[in-house]
Design an enzyme around this catalytic site. Structure first.
Site, PDB file in Angstrom:
ATOM      1  NE  ARG A   1      84.461 -13.595  38.934  1.00 13.99           N
ATOM      2  CZ  ARG A   1      84.311 -13.386  37.622  1.00 13.99           C
ATOM      3  NH1 ARG A   1      83.458 -12.470  37.194  1.00 13.99           N
ATOM      4  NH2 ARG A   1      84.995 -14.088  36.740  1.00 13.99           N
TER       5      ARG A   1
ATOM      6  CE  LYS B   1      69.796 -11.064  57.242  1.00 13.71           C
ATOM      7  NZ  LYS B   1      69.311 -12.384  57.668  1.00 13.71           N
TER       8      LYS B   1
ATOM      9  CG  HIS C   1      89.483 -15.328  36.017  1.00 19.43           C
ATOM     10  ND1 HIS C   1      88.921 -16.572  36.251  1.00 19.43           N
ATOM     11  CD2 HIS C   1      88.526 -14.610  35.372  1.00 19.43           C
ATOM     12  CE1 HIS C   1      87.680 -16.583  35.780  1.00 19.43           C
ATOM     13  NE2 HIS C   1      87.412 -15.411  35.235  1.00 19.43           N
TER      14      HIS C   1
ATOM     15  NE  ARG D   1      82.065 -13.568  29.912  1.00 24.70           N
ATOM     16  CZ  ARG D   1      81.218 -12.624  29.523  1.00 24.70           C
ATOM     17  NH1 ARG D   1      80.694 -12.703  28.339  1.00 24.70           N
ATOM     18  NH2 ARG D   1      80.911 -11.604  30.297  1.00 24.70           N
ATOM     19  CB  THR D   2      83.413 -17.151  35.701  1.00 26.06           C
ATOM     20  OG1 THR D   2      84.196 -16.333  34.838  1.00 26.06           O
ATOM     21  CG2 THR D   2      84.321 -18.025  36.531  1.00 26.06           C
TER      22      THR D   2
HETATM   23  N1   CP Z   1      85.660 -13.838  31.603  1.00 24.88           N
HETATM   24  C1   CP Z   1      84.924 -13.661  32.713  1.00 24.88           C
HETATM   25  O1   CP Z   1      85.411 -13.844  33.830  1.00 24.88           O
HETATM   26  O2   CP Z   1      83.632 -13.301  32.479  1.00 24.88           O
HETATM   27  P1   CP Z   1      82.525 -13.118  33.629  1.00 24.88           P
HETATM   28  O3   CP Z   1      82.936 -11.920  34.445  1.00 24.88           O
HETATM   29  O4   CP Z   1      81.220 -12.900  32.907  1.00 24.88           O
HETATM   30  O5   CP Z   1      82.520 -14.351  34.458  1.00 24.88           O
END
Ligand code: CP
Length: 323
Positions: A112, A90, A140, A62-63
């Site tokens: 991320r 590496k 998040h 999603r993100t």
């Molecule tokens: N909600 C969320 O962060 O989903 P993903 O890990 O798929 O990005």
């Protein structure tokens, strides 16, 4: 687009440092961008000429994809880096990776990372804007924002609502961003789950604790159901997934026993039959895919504001595109 300091500052690392007004500005700006995704031509020119790198050191559906859609719909140039196919494998460090990207003249990094604090660490070391797409257990922020936008859409407000976060709060960056954001916007916040999955001293943050999920459902207007983050658990935090479902799973029977209709959110990915049953995940109370739709608008708003955009310009863009 103004090149001066944005309304959000240089980076978006979390909701904890943001003011109530900054959060409301993001949510209101996201409202303006929602309809871009409903048009035949899903594009506005507000980030034309900007280059954004999506740097994901952890898996995401999603993100990552909604950031990419948000960037493309704002007309930015985007590059996705799968770290498993980069020179990170590496031994290249995070900062060296980012500095090499900067040498190619980028404007923003969306990242991320499995380590709490990684986004803030990077933000202090590079001039590009950094957007945290989830760092370890820390925050998040765009997930917290899209959750709040979805609640506000469906219940008309956040102030005064009882919102309970249910499940693996201990390992959850989503829980932390929800707690910081919701409290700032005047919601009452609680958590519920096995003691082993709840952080200590939640009350000091102003968060109520319900050890039994049935009590939480008696209290709540909204629940945000979290998955068990088995990948972050080194020890056995729950005896078995079946037992977890028996005592904490959100089932149709538990929702039916609650005194009012409860709005059900889940940030995904879901473990059906563990923290949420399918008849709830696909049922009338849930807004899970609406959260996903709102994720694109929220991420458009964040990128636009970090690039120096103002809410007034977002409004103008909407009107120009509609005429
Ligand atoms: N909600 C969320 O962060 O989903 P993903 O890990 O798929 O990005």
């Amino acid at each position: 687009m103004s090149e001066s300091v944005s309304l959000l500052g240089k980076d978006l690392i979390g909701l904890e440092p943001l003011s109530r007004d900054q959060i409301v500005t993001i949510l209101d700006t996201a409202e303006h961008f929602k309809d871009v995704s409903e048009r035949k031509v899903k594009k506005v020119p507000v980030l034309r000429g900007k280059t954004i790198v999506n740097l994901f050191f952890e898996a995401s559906t999603r993100t990552r994809i909604s950031f990419e859609f948000a960037q493309k719909r704002l007309s930015a140039d985007t590059v996705n880096i799968a770290t498993s196919a980069s020179s990170v494998v590496k031994g290249e460090t995070l900062v060296d990776t980012a500095r090499n990207l900067e040498a190619m003249r980028i404007d923003m990094v969306v990242m991320r990372h499995a380590s709490s604090g990684a986004a803030g660490f990077l933000a202090e070391r590079i001039p590009s804007n950094v957007v945290n797409a989830g760092d370890g257990r820390h925050e998040h922020p765009t997930q917290g924002l899209l959750d709040m936008l979805t609640i506000r859409d469906h219940l008309g407000r956040l102030e005064g609502l009882n919102v309970c976060i249910v499940g693996d709060v201990l390992h959850s960056r989503v829980a932390r961003s929800n707690i910081f954001g919701l409290l700032k916007l005047g919601a009452h916040v609680a958590v519920s789950g096995p003691k082993t999955l709840l952080p200590v001293r939640m009350e000091e943050l102003g968060v109520q604790v319900f050890p039994r999920v049935e009590e939480a459902l008696e209290w709540a207007d909204v629940i945000n159901v979290l998955r068990l983050q088995l990948e972050r658990m080194k020890a056995g935090y729950v005896p078995s997934l079946r037992e977890y479902n028996r005592f904490y799973g959100i089932t149709r029977a538990r929702l039916d026993a609650a005194p009012r209709d409860i709005l059900v959110l889940h940030p995904g990915p879901m473990n059906r039959g563990v923290e949420i049953d399918s008849d709830v995940a696909d049922g009338p109370n849930q807004v899970i895919l609406k959260q996903v739709t709102n994720g694109v608008a929220v991420r458009m708003a964040v990128l636009y504001l970090l690039a120096g955009g103002t809410p007034e310009i977002a409004h103008t863009v909407r009107e120009v595109e509609e005429t």
